[in-house]
Scaffold this active site. Structure first.
Site, PDB file in Angstrom:
ATOM      1  N   GLU A 164       1.813  -0.292  -5.020  1.00  0.00           N
ATOM      2  CA  GLU A 164       0.441   0.258  -5.653  1.00  0.00           C
ATOM      3  C   GLU A 164       0.756   2.313  -6.038  1.00  0.00           C
ATOM      4  O   GLU A 164       1.503   2.653  -5.214  1.00  0.00           O
ATOM      5  CB  GLU A 164      -0.498   0.380  -4.513  1.00  0.00           C
ATOM      6  CG  GLU A 164      -1.314   1.731  -4.995  1.00  0.00           C
ATOM      7  CD  GLU A 164      -1.916   2.160  -3.385  1.00  0.00           C
ATOM      8  OE1 GLU A 164      -3.503   2.667  -3.551  1.00  0.00           O
ATOM      9  OE2 GLU A 164      -1.723   2.340  -2.212  1.00  0.00           O
TER      10      GLU A 164
ATOM     11  N   ASP B 220       0.940  -0.993   0.281  1.00  0.00           N
ATOM     12  CA  ASP B 220       0.077  -0.339   0.157  1.00  0.00           C
ATOM     13  C   ASP B 220       0.882   1.180   0.002  1.00  0.00           C
ATOM     14  O   ASP B 220       1.633   0.967   0.876  1.00  0.00           O
ATOM     15  CB  ASP B 220      -0.805   0.091   1.689  1.00  0.00           C
ATOM     16  CG  ASP B 220      -2.000   1.110   1.482  1.00  0.00           C
ATOM     17  OD1 ASP B 220      -2.506   1.411   0.193  1.00  0.00           O
ATOM     18  OD2 ASP B 220      -1.222   1.941   2.094  1.00  0.00           O
TER      19      ASP B 220
END
EC number: 3.2.1.20
Length: 604
Positions: free
Chosen positions: A372, A335
């Site tokens: 990401e 993330d």
């Protein structure tokens, strides 16, 4: 006029012992008298003479052949072609012919040997937001309602069929569990899914779980550690992979390391002498530096050697823990990984991201590490700090602009086919062929509106996007519910509960997804092939996937019914084309395309 063709796959590239034999095809009236292969040995530019092949591969085609030694140099073999006449030169690289040498990172690139995860290119991924996918038939509330400090309210518990509202988005629970996912694995197999990517499952107060409270245990609301073990066992039994979401840029403020709410753990928030104080960054006034202005998400500070050991480097680190038995996860999605770093920012980011990947590979050599990145991810990929990235910039955004006339901010962005293909080709030109095949392609995700909603009045174009998703280089990922027509604007509406009632599903769309997963499973060209744009004008995109003797031709028409005359190319020289999807027809070099259509042909 001169035309050149090369793709970094067979029949243009073949390994012969310790050499990589490279072939270039040329046609035209004024062919070059010499061709050299520009490659490099340990970053030093080297020119290799190419020889003209006596036997033409096809009528009218001249072939030149050269070889790159595999006995030395780095694994990423970069190359381009220098075409020479008596008084001039041209260069050929992935983006075509040009008058000057292409940039080093915009040349053809192949990884020999390729030490990336070999299984990834064969997969169809499925992203699950655990609270919203499925309840177990044995569902019960695992714990009582509680006060959600970040939202300033109690959490909300809803029945599955209750509509989602904009109120308390991060505090609203519908009761999806990991056992619910286990019970739906037969459905996912019928869909053609082979790998699950789960949004965070670790203990956290919010429904989205990006505010981690405990990195070493699964949230009780999802069924706890035992439920993840059951899911792991069930996926392995069915030959499916499982990838977890790693939130290593920040923790939640309720984590024991931070303890904003004074639960008695001597956390860093209120205790300058805390053992975890150096794991966070603090301003001069004593407030912690957070992620993008969210005080409930304090940034982790990787200046601390003990934090580095805890998160990825130590033998019992979080990254390694979930890749080891009994969990044996198949990889991590990282993330906001581009923001991770030191001193409250992204200082030394690449070093730490590469460290996470290195630790994962040391623990599980075939682990898949995907970052990401809403922005340009090529800096991380070219440094091999990650195996792949969520391909927003190279796939999702250009597709949105072409089919929905929108960018990620929902601002207008209408582009034609030529611009769309130039965008996509430019992005992937900076990646090796193997990296392109592992890029994580999605139409949408939990962080964007559903593409069906983005399309608005152009919703008839949705099937075009589905065909494109399964045809473009990279691994396709279905965001849960997309396959049955789930809609939704930005968070929280893109995170609606899955509509398990058949009456609420788009059966035609589901059937299209199933056909495309089957086609991809049967086609080596779609999984491993090179990609060449054949035609891109106004409303029509036509591209080819090629691997050895298999050809897949894909035509996307966002506009009215039309006929397209394909330019002459030896890449389309096959005995017969067979329609595999859609209703377009192909006669000679003429495509007849219905309005708003996607058609796939296969040729051998």
């Amino acid at each position: 006029m001169l035309h050149a063709w090369h793709l970094p796959v067979a029949p243009f590239v073949k390994q012969n012992g310790d050499q990589l034999v490279i072939t270039l095809w040329l046609t035209g009236n004024a062919l070059p008298t010499r061709v050299t292969l520009r490659t490099e040995i340990d970053n030093e530019e080297t020119s290799v003479p190419m020889r003209r092949v006596r036997l033409s591969p096809q009528p009218g085609v001249t072939a030149w052949r050269g070889a790159i030694s595999l006995a030395s140099g780095q694994a990423r073999r970069r190359y381009s072609f220098k075409l020479l006449w008596q008084d001039r030169q041209q260069w050929f690289a992935p983006q075509g012919l040009c008058a000057f040498p292409p940039a080093r990172l915009e040349q053809f690139a192949l990884d020999y040997p390729d030490d990336g995860p070999q299984w990834v290119a064969d997969q169809v991924f499925y992203q699950i937001f655990p609270d919203r996918f499925a309840r177990s038939c044995h569902y019960h509330v695992a714990q009582e309602a509680y006060y959600h400090h970040a939202a300033g309210r109690d959490i909300v518990l809803r029945e599955w069929d209750e509509p989602l509202t904009g109120e308390a988005g991060g505090s609203t629970f519908y009761g999806g569990t990991l056992d619910g996912i286990s019970e739906k694995l037969p459905y996912l197999r019928r869909l053609g899914v082979t790998t699950l990517y789960l949004n965070p499952v670790f203990v956290a107060p919010s429904v989205h779980k990006y505010d981690t409270e405990d990195y070493r245990h699964v949230d009780p609301r999802f069924g706890g550690d035992e439920a993840l073990l059951r899911l792991r066992h069930n996926t392995r039994r069915l030959g499916m992979k499982l990838v977890l979401d790693g939130v290593f840029n920040h923790s939640g403020d309720s984590h024991a390391w931070f303890d904003r709410h004074n639960r008695g753990t001597s956390g860093a928030c209120h205790n300058p002498g805390s053992a975890w104080r150096t794991w966070y960054s603090f301003n001069e006034d004593g407030t912690a530096r957070d992620w993008l202005g969210y005080p409930s998400l304090p940034k982790l500070d990787y200046q601390s050697p003990t934090l580095v050991d805890e998160m990825y480097q130590g033998e019992e680190s979080v990254v390694r823990h979930w890749l080891k038995a009994p969990w044996q996860m198949d990889g991590w999605r990282l993330d906001v990984v581009h923001m991770l770093g030191e001193a409250g920012g992204a200082r030394n980011n690449l070093r730490h991201v590469a460290g996470i990947t290195r630790a994962a590979k040391e623990t599980q050599p075939q682990a898949y590490v995907v970052g990401e990145h809403f922005g340009d991810a090529r800096q991380w990929l070219q440094a091999d700090a990650e195996d792949a990235a969520m391909n927003y910039r190279g796939f999702t955004f250009p597709l949105w602009a072409f089919l929905a006339s929108s960018d990620i901010s929902m601002d207008p962005q209408r582009i034609d086919a030529q611009t769309c293909m130039a965008w996509m080709d430019n992005y992937r030109a900076g990646l090796s062929h193997q990296q392109q095949l592992r890029m994580f392609n999605q139409l949408d995700s939990h962080d964007t509106p559903r593409f069906k909603t983005v399309l608005g009045r152009d919703v008839a174009r949705l099937p075009l996007a589905v065909v494109w998703l399964f045809s473009w280089p990279g691994v396709p990922c279905i965001y849960y519910g997309d396959e049955v027509g789930l809609d939704g604007a930005n968070d929280p509406f893109c995170r609606k509960p899955f509509p398990w009632n058949n009456a609420d599903q788009d059966a035609g769309l589901l059937a299209l997804y199933q056909r495309m997963t089957r086609l991809r499973k049967r086609s080596r060209a779609l999984r491993y092939g090179g990609c060449q744009v054949i035609y891109a004008q106004e409303d029509v995109v036509v591209f080819l996937r090629l691997y050895q003797q298999e050809h897949l031709l894909i035509a996307i028409n966002r506009g009215d019914a039309c006929e397209v005359v394909l330019p002459p190319t030896p890449l389309l020289n096959v005995k017969m084309w067979h329609g595999k999807e859609g209703k377009g027809t192909l006669q000679g070099d003429v495509l007849s395309l219905p309005g708003i259509s996607a058609t796939v042909w296969q040729g051998n």
